[in-house]
Design a protein around this motif. Structure first.
Motif, PDB file in Angstrom:
ATOM      1  N   GLU A  46       2.820 -14.589  20.921  1.00 35.37           N
ATOM      2  CA  GLU A  46       2.522 -13.430  19.502  1.00 35.37           C
ATOM      3  C   GLU A  46       4.021 -12.466  19.998  1.00 35.37           C
ATOM      4  O   GLU A  46       4.035 -12.205  20.987  1.00 35.37           O
ATOM      5  N   PHE A  47       4.609 -11.602  18.899  1.00 38.12           N
ATOM      6  CA  PHE A  47       5.098 -10.983  18.551  1.00 38.12           C
ATOM      7  C   PHE A  47       4.385  -9.925  17.505  1.00 38.12           C
ATOM      8  O   PHE A  47       4.400  -9.878  16.464  1.00 38.12           O
ATOM      9  N   PHE A  48       4.356  -8.393  18.233  1.00 34.87           N
ATOM     10  CA  PHE A  48       4.326  -7.593  17.193  1.00 34.87           C
ATOM     11  C   PHE A  48       5.427  -5.850  17.011  1.00 34.87           C
ATOM     12  O   PHE A  48       5.778  -5.795  18.054  1.00 34.87           O
ATOM     13  N   GLY A  49       5.875  -6.078  16.026  1.00 38.41           N
ATOM     14  CA  GLY A  49       6.627  -5.073  16.115  1.00 38.41           C
ATOM     15  C   GLY A  49       7.646  -4.685  14.569  1.00 38.41           C
ATOM     16  O   GLY A  49       7.223  -5.517  13.754  1.00 38.41           O
ATOM     17  N   GLN A  50       8.812  -4.057  14.764  1.00 43.78           N
ATOM     18  CA  GLN A  50       9.486  -4.440  13.769  1.00 43.78           C
ATOM     19  C   GLN A  50      10.782  -5.086  13.829  1.00 43.78           C
ATOM     20  O   GLN A  50      11.387  -5.483  14.466  1.00 43.78           O
ATOM     21  N   ASP A  51      11.416  -5.570  12.882  1.00 40.39           N
ATOM     22  CA  ASP A  51      12.957  -5.855  12.485  1.00 40.39           C
ATOM     23  C   ASP A  51      13.309  -5.189  12.589  1.00 40.39           C
ATOM     24  O   ASP A  51      13.758  -4.692  11.427  1.00 40.39           O
ATOM     25  N   GLY A  73       1.531 -18.455  15.999  1.00 42.30           N
ATOM     26  CA  GLY A  73       2.924 -18.501  17.323  1.00 42.30           C
ATOM     27  C   GLY A  73       3.990 -18.946  16.221  1.00 42.30           C
ATOM     28  O   GLY A  73       5.336 -18.826  17.111  1.00 42.30           O
ATOM     29  N   ALA A  74       4.238 -18.928  15.225  1.00 41.45           N
ATOM     30  CA  ALA A  74       5.287 -19.299  14.288  1.00 41.45           C
ATOM     31  C   ALA A  74       6.110 -18.174  13.945  1.00 41.45           C
ATOM     32  O   ALA A  74       7.569 -18.169  13.542  1.00 41.45           O
ATOM     33  N   ALA A  75       5.982 -17.231  13.426  1.00 40.64           N
ATOM     34  CA  ALA A  75       5.908 -16.193  12.687  1.00 40.64           C
ATOM     35  C   ALA A  75       5.658 -14.478  12.790  1.00 40.64           C
ATOM     36  O   ALA A  75       4.334 -14.243  14.266  1.00 40.64           O
ATOM     37  N   PRO A  76       6.480 -13.591  13.625  1.00 41.99           N
ATOM     38  CA  PRO A  76       6.800 -12.330  14.070  1.00 41.99           C
ATOM     39  C   PRO A  76       5.551 -11.430  13.238  1.00 41.99           C
ATOM     40  O   PRO A  76       5.152 -11.888  12.540  1.00 41.99           O
ATOM     41  N   ILE A  89      12.289  -9.141  19.095  1.00 42.83           N
ATOM     42  CA  ILE A  89      12.484 -10.043  17.539  1.00 42.83           C
ATOM     43  C   ILE A  89      12.156 -11.737  17.619  1.00 42.83           C
ATOM     44  O   ILE A  89      11.905 -12.138  17.298  1.00 42.83           O
ATOM     45  N   ASP A  90      14.366 -10.818  18.223  1.00 41.92           N
ATOM     46  CA  ASP A  90      14.672 -12.233  17.990  1.00 41.92           C
ATOM     47  C   ASP A  90      14.689 -13.175  19.363  1.00 41.92           C
ATOM     48  O   ASP A  90      15.332 -14.147  19.351  1.00 41.92           O
ATOM     49  N   SER A  91      14.309 -13.250  19.762  1.00 33.97           N
ATOM     50  CA  SER A  91      14.008 -14.033  21.526  1.00 33.97           C
ATOM     51  C   SER A  91      12.580 -14.274  22.039  1.00 33.97           C
ATOM     52  O   SER A  91      12.415 -14.586  23.074  1.00 33.97           O
ATOM     53  N   TRP A  92      11.361 -13.820  21.135  1.00 35.78           N
ATOM     54  CA  TRP A  92      10.031 -14.097  21.992  1.00 35.78           C
ATOM     55  C   TRP A  92       9.299 -15.062  21.922  1.00 35.78           C
ATOM     56  O   TRP A  92       9.378 -15.707  23.252  1.00 35.78           O
ATOM     57  N   GLN A  93       9.810 -16.331  20.738  1.00 33.37           N
ATOM     58  CA  GLN A  93       9.728 -17.342  21.179  1.00 33.37           C
ATOM     59  C   GLN A  93      10.664 -18.262  22.049  1.00 33.37           C
ATOM     60  O   GLN A  93       9.938 -19.183  22.682  1.00 33.37           O
ATOM     61  N   SER A  94      11.873 -18.114  21.868  1.00 36.71           N
ATOM     62  CA  SER A  94      12.533 -18.920  22.662  1.00 36.71           C
ATOM     63  C   SER A  94      12.137 -17.913  24.342  1.00 36.71           C
ATOM     64  O   SER A  94      12.723 -18.941  25.753  1.00 36.71           O
ATOM     65  N   ALA A 103      16.991  -3.993  20.677  1.00 37.14           N
ATOM     66  CA  ALA A 103      16.365  -2.919  19.689  1.00 37.14           C
ATOM     67  C   ALA A 103      17.148  -2.210  19.405  1.00 37.14           C
ATOM     68  O   ALA A 103      17.661  -2.139  17.562  1.00 37.14           O
ATOM     69  N   LEU A 104      17.467  -1.282  20.043  1.00 34.79           N
ATOM     70  CA  LEU A 104      17.990   0.002  19.657  1.00 34.79           C
ATOM     71  C   LEU A 104      19.912  -0.550  18.748  1.00 34.79           C
ATOM     72  O   LEU A 104      20.688   0.124  18.579  1.00 34.79           O
ATOM     73  N   GLU A 105      20.727  -1.585  19.854  1.00 33.14           N
ATOM     74  CA  GLU A 105      21.481  -2.217  19.011  1.00 33.14           C
ATOM     75  C   GLU A 105      21.524  -2.629  17.736  1.00 33.14           C
ATOM     76  O   GLU A 105      22.203  -2.411  17.272  1.00 33.14           O
TER      77      GLU A 105
END
Length: 337
Positions: free
Chosen positions: A153-158, A309-312, A143-148, A189-191
């Motif tokens: 798009e991104f689907f998941g949990q912060d 494309g701007a927010a998960p 979730i912290d790297s999908w845009q870079s 994600a686990l870290e």
């Protein structure tokens, strides 16, 4: 999860007779009305008139992990609804997963959904997909790297937010010393989950790394740590199967520690109901798989981009405790939660 995972496992989905007949009928009606037809590229239902879309779902799952079976089921449901061919492959090794993405590019699929547990390893294959005009969406991890990474798009949990929420809940439960068990070193994600717990929890937080592909080693590692430090009163695991193993470890160590976890499956729901597990954090893996596949179909047939494309698109976190577990139990019994 006690045996090494194979390089990959594939699944091809094919629609039933009724769905095929319905699609053919739509095409016929579209051609007769003059609003669709072969020149338009889509029929009135949005499905490609020149052939079914091919979508590849590539994850970092290990063989037999119940969590990823839920992701796969969600993806299958979306593929069946949308009438696309879905190929599912997985490899917990980052290099192997990257090669699976390249395989999908070589297969000239219409879209790729990929997990970003090891984002750096996915950069090159994602760039290759984009160069081939293949849209890529992310799910579950990254979730912290999908845009870079250039993902659409991104689907998941912060996971950082989820981890902090767990830390706050441990405070509310009066815990003093938590052991956070990471079953895959380097998985972002686990870290992030354990880092979030440590940041928010006012008590002491220790991190324990174990080999998640060897459940016997997981159980032994947790048992040994509990024996070494009797002050640990809470074990936090990052997957349902590991939580169930931790319950056995607590008993084997003669510890009074409680067990909480991220993620659900059918057996974990029963453990929450019985009180063996204090609570679980649900990120809705079925929904992640469903939305990832459905989003690619929508993008290809209607140009839609979830979140602009701007927010998960967040699928969690939500706490499942003994007081509310009944609300999800019947869905877990169906194998979708």
């Amino acid at each position: 999860m006690n045996t090494p995972p194979p390089p990959h496992a594939s699944l091809r989905l094919i629609r039933g007779t009724a769905l095929t007949f319905a699609a053919a009928t739509c095409l016929l009606l579209s051609g007769c009305s003059g609003t669709g037809g072969s020149g338009s590229g889509t029929d009135t239902a949005g499905a490609a008139s020149t052939g079914r879309l091919k979508i590849a779902l590539v994850t970092h799952a290990s063989k037999g992990d119940a969590f990823w079976l839920l992701v796969q089921k969600g993806a299958e449901a979306a593929a069946a609804k949308d009438g696309v061919d879905l190929t599912y492959t997985s490899d917990p090794d980052a290099t192997g997963q990257a090669e699976l993405v390249r395989d999908a590019v070589r297969d000239k699929v219409d879209g790729i959904a990929v997990t970003l547990a090891k984002p750096d390893a996915m950069k090159a294959p994602i760039a290759q997909a984009k160069a081939s005009d293949i849209p890529v969406v992310g799910l579950n991890s990254g979730i912290d790297s999908w845009q870079s990474e250039g993902v659409l798009e991104f689907f998941g949990q912060d996971e950082s937010v989820a981890g902090r929420a767990v830390g706050q809940k441990l405070d509310a439960l009066k815990a003093k010393h938590a052991l956070c068990v990471i079953h895959e070193r380097g998985n972002v994600a686990l870290e992030a989950r354990c880092a979030g717990v440590k940041k928010a929890f006012t008590g002491e937080t220790d991190i324990l790394y174990v080999d998640g592909t060897d459940m016997g080693a997981v159980s032994t590692g947790v048992t040994d740590r509990l024996k070494q430090d009797p002050s640990i009163d809470e074990v936090v695991t990052l997957g349902a199967d590991f939580a169930l193993a931790a319950v056995k470890s607590v008993k084997a160590a003669g510890s009074s520690a409680k067990v909480a976890t991220f993620d659900l499956n059918q057996d974990l729901v029963k453990a929450v109901q019985s009180g063996n597990i204090q609570f679980a954090v649900d990120q809705q893996p079925y929904l992640q798989g469903y939305l990832a596949v459905d989003s690619l179909w929508l993008y290809k047939t209607n140009g839609n981009i979830s979140g602009g494309g701007a927010a998960p698109v967040l699928t969690g976190p939500a706490f499942v405790t003994k007081t509310n577990v009944g609300a999800v139990a019947r869905f877990a019994a169906n194998g979708t939660r």
